[in-house]
Design a protein around this motif. Structure first.
Motif, short mmCIF file in Angstrom:
data_model
loop_
_atom_site.label_atom_id
_atom_site.label_comp_id
_atom_site.label_asym_id
_atom_site.label_seq_id
_atom_site.Cartn_x
_atom_site.Cartn_y
_atom_site.Cartn_z
N ASP A 110 6.08 -82.07 26.02
CA ASP A 110 4.99 -82.60 25.21
C ASP A 110 4.16 -81.47 24.61
N ALA A 111 3.57 -81.74 23.46
CA ALA A 111 2.70 -80.77 22.81
C ALA A 111 1.35 -80.75 23.51
N VAL A 112 0.75 -79.56 23.59
CA VAL A 112 -0.57 -79.40 24.17
C VAL A 112 -1.46 -78.82 23.07
N LEU A 113 -2.47 -79.57 22.67
CA LEU A 113 -3.40 -79.11 21.66
C LEU A 113 -4.60 -78.49 22.37
N MET A 114 -4.94 -77.25 22.01
CA MET A 114 -6.01 -76.52 22.69
C MET A 114 -7.05 -76.02 21.71
N ARG A 115 -8.25 -75.79 22.25
CA ARG A 115 -9.37 -75.27 21.48
C ARG A 115 -9.88 -74.02 22.17
N GLU A 116 -10.13 -72.98 21.36
CA GLU A 116 -10.70 -71.76 21.92
C GLU A 116 -12.18 -71.96 22.18
N THR A 117 -12.72 -71.27 23.19
CA THR A 117 -14.14 -71.35 23.50
C THR A 117 -14.95 -71.01 22.26
N GLY A 118 -15.92 -71.85 21.96
CA GLY A 118 -16.77 -71.64 20.80
C GLY A 118 -16.26 -72.28 19.53
N ALA A 119 -15.00 -72.67 19.50
CA ALA A 119 -14.44 -73.32 18.31
C ALA A 119 -14.81 -74.79 18.30
N THR A 120 -15.05 -75.33 17.12
CA THR A 120 -15.39 -76.74 17.02
C THR A 120 -14.17 -77.63 16.87
N VAL A 121 -13.05 -77.04 16.46
CA VAL A 121 -11.82 -77.79 16.24
C VAL A 121 -10.68 -77.12 17.01
N ALA A 122 -9.81 -77.94 17.58
CA ALA A 122 -8.64 -77.39 18.26
C ALA A 122 -7.72 -76.74 17.24
N GLY A 123 -7.27 -75.54 17.53
CA GLY A 123 -6.43 -74.82 16.58
C GLY A 123 -5.27 -74.09 17.21
N HIS A 124 -4.86 -74.54 18.38
CA HIS A 124 -3.80 -73.84 19.11
C HIS A 124 -2.90 -74.88 19.74
N ILE A 125 -1.59 -74.65 19.66
CA ILE A 125 -0.63 -75.61 20.21
C ILE A 125 0.33 -74.89 21.16
N GLY A 126 0.72 -75.59 22.20
CA GLY A 126 1.69 -75.08 23.15
C GLY A 126 2.58 -76.22 23.61
N THR A 127 3.45 -75.91 24.56
CA THR A 127 4.39 -76.89 25.10
C THR A 127 4.13 -77.06 26.59
N PHE A 128 3.97 -78.30 27.02
CA PHE A 128 3.74 -78.61 28.43
C PHE A 128 5.06 -78.56 29.19
N VAL A 129 5.03 -77.91 30.34
CA VAL A 129 6.16 -77.92 31.27
C VAL A 129 5.62 -77.97 32.69
N ALA A 187 -9.48 -74.58 26.11
CA ALA A 187 -9.70 -75.92 26.66
C ALA A 187 -8.67 -76.86 26.04
N ILE A 188 -8.08 -77.71 26.85
CA ILE A 188 -7.10 -78.67 26.36
C ILE A 188 -7.82 -79.82 25.69
N GLU A 189 -7.46 -80.07 24.43
CA GLU A 189 -8.01 -81.20 23.68
C GLU A 189 -7.18 -82.45 23.91
N GLY A 190 -5.88 -82.28 24.16
CA GLY A 190 -5.04 -83.43 24.38
C GLY A 190 -3.57 -83.07 24.48
N TYR A 191 -2.81 -84.02 25.04
CA TYR A 191 -1.36 -83.90 25.16
C TYR A 191 -0.75 -84.93 24.21
N TYR A 192 0.40 -84.57 23.59
CA TYR A 192 1.04 -85.43 22.60
C TYR A 192 2.53 -85.49 22.85
N GLN A 193 3.05 -86.73 22.91
CA GLN A 193 4.49 -86.94 22.99
C GLN A 193 5.03 -86.86 21.57
N TRP A 194 6.09 -86.11 21.37
CA TRP A 194 6.68 -85.99 20.04
C TRP A 194 7.26 -87.31 19.61
N LYS A 195 7.11 -87.66 18.34
CA LYS A 195 7.67 -88.92 17.80
C LYS A 195 9.15 -88.74 17.57
#
Length: 134
Positions: A75-94, A126-134
């Motif tokens: 699953d995709a992991v959407l992350m936000r850097e400290t101080g950022a107002t919008v999540a701008g980083h993506i990773g893969t959950f394992v 900070a993790i903003e959310g997890y996403y299952q790929w469509k």
């Protein structure tokens, strides 16, 4: 549960803003490890400014995935850097070595790294959310 050795070939890939950013790594892992052919429509914009990149990544997540509260391997992991107002980083959950991890890359890291989810706040993420790929 994935074996850590399955992830070894994805750790240490040098970061490149034009050819191997966090989204590129996520797509590579989907294709080669999970057999998913995730395609971004048209040519993906590669904004270099943090706010523009954050907006682009957030748009990809909602376009390509469905939010989930129970992440699974890949699953995709959407992350936000400290101080950022919008999540701008993506990773893969394992889930490996008996703990949840995120495989990701950034200019700050210099290359792809596997981090435990519990260690992300110490890295300014900070993790903003997890996403299952469509």
């Amino acid at each position: 549960m994935l074996d850590a050795t399955q992830l070894d070939r994805f750790v240490g890939i040098p970061y490149c803003p034009r050819h191997m950013d966090c989204a590129d790594l996520a797509l590579l892992v989907q294709r080669e490890l999970f057999g998913r052919d995730v395609v971004l429509a048209g040519k993906r914009a590669r904004p270099l400014q943090a706010d523009a990149q954050a907006a682009a990544i957030a748009a990809y997540c909602t376009e390509l995935g469905t939010r989930t509260e129970l992440p699974q391997d890949g699953d995709a992991v959407l992350m936000r850097e400290t101080g950022a107002t919008v999540a701008g980083h993506i990773g893969t959950f394992v889930f490996t070595n008996y703990a949840p991890h995120v495989l990701h890359t950034s200019h700050k890291l210099g290359g792809s790294v596997l981090h435990r989810v519990q260690d992300l706040p110490g890295l300014g993420l900070a993790i903003e959310g997890y996403y299952q790929w469509k």
